[in-house]
Design an enzyme around this catalytic site. Structure first.
Site, mmCIF file in Angstrom:
data_model
loop_
_atom_site.group_PDB
_atom_site.id
_atom_site.type_symbol
_atom_site.label_atom_id
_atom_site.label_comp_id
_atom_site.label_asym_id
_atom_site.label_seq_id
_atom_site.Cartn_x
_atom_site.Cartn_y
_atom_site.Cartn_z
ATOM 1 N N PRO A 149 61.801 -16.113 -47.892
ATOM 2 C CA PRO A 149 60.673 -16.182 -46.980
ATOM 3 C C PRO A 149 59.328 -16.448 -47.664
ATOM 4 O O PRO A 149 59.042 -15.899 -48.729
ATOM 5 C CB PRO A 149 60.663 -14.801 -46.306
ATOM 6 C CG PRO A 149 61.511 -13.931 -47.148
ATOM 7 C CD PRO A 149 62.514 -14.824 -47.813
ATOM 8 N N ASN A 150 58.570 -17.289 -46.999
ATOM 9 C CA ASN A 150 57.185 -17.635 -47.344
ATOM 10 C C ASN A 150 57.070 -18.565 -48.539
ATOM 11 O O ASN A 150 55.979 -19.048 -48.835
ATOM 12 C CB ASN A 150 56.331 -16.366 -47.555
ATOM 13 C CG ASN A 150 56.240 -15.546 -46.298
ATOM 14 O OD1 ASN A 150 55.894 -16.092 -45.244
ATOM 15 N ND2 ASN A 150 56.589 -14.285 -46.359
ATOM 16 N N ARG A 152 48.573 -21.382 -50.803
ATOM 17 C CA ARG A 152 47.789 -20.139 -50.786
ATOM 18 C C ARG A 152 48.092 -19.363 -52.059
ATOM 19 O O ARG A 152 49.098 -19.594 -52.716
ATOM 20 C CB ARG A 152 48.172 -19.270 -49.576
ATOM 21 C CG ARG A 152 47.742 -19.840 -48.242
ATOM 22 C CD ARG A 152 47.851 -18.798 -47.128
ATOM 23 N NE ARG A 152 47.104 -17.590 -47.461
ATOM 24 C CZ ARG A 152 47.621 -16.360 -47.434
ATOM 25 N NH1 ARG A 152 48.881 -16.171 -47.136
ATOM 26 N NH2 ARG A 152 46.884 -15.303 -47.729
ATOM 27 N N TYR A 200 50.875 -17.580 -57.520
ATOM 28 C CA TYR A 200 52.069 -18.427 -57.435
ATOM 29 C C TYR A 200 51.856 -19.855 -57.962
ATOM 30 O O TYR A 200 52.788 -20.648 -57.951
ATOM 31 C CB TYR A 200 52.566 -18.477 -55.983
ATOM 32 C CG TYR A 200 52.963 -17.109 -55.458
ATOM 33 C CD1 TYR A 200 54.032 -16.421 -56.021
ATOM 34 C CD2 TYR A 200 52.256 -16.496 -54.426
ATOM 35 C CE1 TYR A 200 54.397 -15.153 -55.559
ATOM 36 C CE2 TYR A 200 52.620 -15.241 -53.953
ATOM 37 C CZ TYR A 200 53.684 -14.578 -54.525
ATOM 38 O OH TYR A 200 54.045 -13.335 -54.070
ATOM 39 N N ASN A 251 65.613 -17.442 -55.517
ATOM 40 C CA ASN A 251 64.409 -16.628 -55.421
ATOM 41 C C ASN A 251 64.434 -16.053 -54.006
ATOM 42 O O ASN A 251 64.062 -16.741 -53.056
ATOM 43 C CB ASN A 251 63.147 -17.459 -55.652
ATOM 44 C CG ASN A 251 61.899 -16.577 -55.592
ATOM 45 O OD1 ASN A 251 61.953 -15.426 -55.134
ATOM 46 N ND2 ASN A 251 60.773 -17.113 -56.032
ATOM 47 N N ALA A 280 60.653 -11.732 -50.730
ATOM 48 C CA ALA A 280 60.550 -10.303 -50.402
ATOM 49 C C ALA A 280 61.912 -9.683 -50.096
ATOM 50 O O ALA A 280 62.082 -8.465 -50.228
ATOM 51 C CB ALA A 280 59.603 -10.112 -49.228
ATOM 52 N N GLU A 340 68.570 -15.210 -60.892
ATOM 53 C CA GLU A 340 67.478 -14.806 -59.992
ATOM 54 C C GLU A 340 66.146 -15.244 -60.607
ATOM 55 O O GLU A 340 65.918 -15.019 -61.804
ATOM 56 C CB GLU A 340 67.521 -13.282 -59.828
ATOM 57 C CG GLU A 340 66.429 -12.716 -58.934
ATOM 58 C CD GLU A 340 66.508 -11.181 -58.835
ATOM 59 O OE1 GLU A 340 67.384 -10.567 -59.490
ATOM 60 O OE2 GLU A 340 65.664 -10.612 -58.121
ATOM 61 N N HIS A 382 61.869 -15.174 -60.133
ATOM 62 C CA HIS A 382 60.620 -14.798 -59.466
ATOM 63 C C HIS A 382 59.483 -15.518 -60.166
ATOM 64 O O HIS A 382 59.396 -15.484 -61.403
ATOM 65 C CB HIS A 382 60.392 -13.275 -59.529
ATOM 66 C CG HIS A 382 61.431 -12.537 -58.776
ATOM 67 N ND1 HIS A 382 61.442 -12.496 -57.397
ATOM 68 C CD2 HIS A 382 62.529 -11.883 -59.189
ATOM 69 C CE1 HIS A 382 62.503 -11.822 -57.005
ATOM 70 N NE2 HIS A 382 63.187 -11.451 -58.066
ATOM 71 N N ARG A 394 53.376 -5.954 -60.732
ATOM 72 C CA ARG A 394 52.785 -5.884 -59.392
ATOM 73 C C ARG A 394 53.056 -4.517 -58.753
ATOM 74 O O ARG A 394 53.388 -3.563 -59.451
ATOM 75 C CB ARG A 394 53.307 -7.064 -58.564
ATOM 76 C CG ARG A 394 52.945 -8.416 -59.208
ATOM 77 C CD ARG A 394 53.394 -9.585 -58.370
ATOM 78 N NE ARG A 394 52.689 -9.643 -57.092
ATOM 79 C CZ ARG A 394 53.027 -10.479 -56.105
ATOM 80 N NH1 ARG A 394 54.052 -11.327 -56.264
ATOM 81 N NH2 ARG A 394 52.352 -10.485 -54.968
HETATM 82 O O1 CA2 Z 1 57.302 -13.867 -57.507
HETATM 83 C C1 CA2 Z 1 58.136 -14.266 -56.692
HETATM 84 O O2 CA2 Z 1 58.704 -15.356 -56.780
HETATM 85 C C2 CA2 Z 1 58.441 -13.439 -55.443
HETATM 86 O O3 CA2 Z 1 59.835 -13.531 -55.176
HETATM 87 C C3 CA2 Z 1 57.630 -14.049 -54.318
HETATM 88 C C4 CA2 Z 1 57.698 -13.263 -53.004
HETATM 89 C C5 CA2 Z 1 57.393 -11.797 -53.248
HETATM 90 O O4 CA2 Z 1 57.590 -11.065 -52.048
HETATM 91 C C6 CA2 Z 1 58.270 -11.205 -54.328
HETATM 92 O O5 CA2 Z 1 57.905 -9.860 -54.524
HETATM 93 C C7 CA2 Z 1 58.096 -11.963 -55.622
HETATM 94 C C8 CA2 Z 1 56.663 -13.803 -52.002
HETATM 95 C C9 CA2 Z 1 56.749 -15.255 -51.768
HETATM 96 C C10 CA2 Z 1 55.509 -15.644 -51.020
HETATM 97 O O6 CA2 Z 1 55.185 -16.927 -51.443
HETATM 98 C C11 CA2 Z 1 53.940 -17.394 -51.156
HETATM 99 C C12 CA2 Z 1 53.541 -18.503 -51.847
HETATM 100 C C13 CA2 Z 1 52.287 -19.006 -51.631
HETATM 101 C C14 CA2 Z 1 51.463 -18.443 -50.684
HETATM 102 C C15 CA2 Z 1 51.880 -17.336 -49.986
HETATM 103 C C16 CA2 Z 1 53.118 -16.820 -50.198
#
Ligand code: CA2
Length: 147
Positions: A11-12, A19, A24, A75, A78, A99, A101, A108
């Site tokens: 997700p996301n 963003r 990221y 990946n 969340a 995996e 991230h 974090r």
């Molecule tokens: O660091 C990572 O790759 C995560 O898997 C990213 C997840 C986060 O919940 C994990 O704890 C760590 C969140 C992905 C959200 O991705 C976005 C990218 C750009 C803008 C907003 C969200």
């Protein structure tokens, strides 16, 4: 011909590059998919790149991977921190799982420090930015040679 590698994003991650670049980076998920396809060609591995915001869809793709994929790079976003369903699906997959991230989840919030997927994965990469996906693909190539 070797089966493809499934590169699964949770997700996301479709918002990558749009963003929170300080966390990221600036690359989009399309950039990541293109870079993985290029590296895959070099390594002799086809990559099927998939993203979903829905847990059940990710479980369905992991189940498809049982018959169709040589390995999984995931990946879970969340869902890493919450999803027993994704862990159970990965436990039913026989090939290597890596995996990724993008951020260093250990630097974090505490709720990001545990991932259900890590107990199943052959390896975990965190905090290497989007380069982590390419490192995982290289590692996948070595793991598949050794099998
Ligand atoms: O660091 C990572 O790759 C995560 O898997 C990213 C997840 C986060 O919940 C994990 O704890 C760590 C969140 C992905 C959200 O991705 C976005 C990218 C750009 C803008 C907003 C969200």
């Amino acid at each position: 011909m070797t089966k493809p590698i499934f590169a699964l994003n949770g997700p996301n991650l479709n918002l990558l590059g749009q963003r929170q670049p300080e966390i990221y980076g600036r690359e989009t998920l399309e950039d990541v998919a293109a870079a993985m396809a290029d590296l895959g060609e070099e390594l002799g591995l086809a990559v099927r790149h998939l993203q979903s915001n829905h847990e059940g869809q990710l479980v369905d793709w992991i189940q498809e991977a049982r018959a169709q994929a040589a390995g999984i790079i995931i990946n879970p976003g969340a869902y890493s921190h919450t999803s027993v369903a994704i862990l159970d699906a990965l436990n039913a997959f026989d090939g290597p799982v890596l995996e990724v991230h993008i951020s260093n989840i250990h630097k974090r919030e505490a709720f990001r420090h545990h991932s259900f997927v890590s107990g199943r994965a052959e390896g975990v990469i965190a905090g290497f930015g989007t380069e982590g996906y390419l490192l995982a693909l290289r590692r996948m190539a070595s793991l598949l040679v050794k099998r």
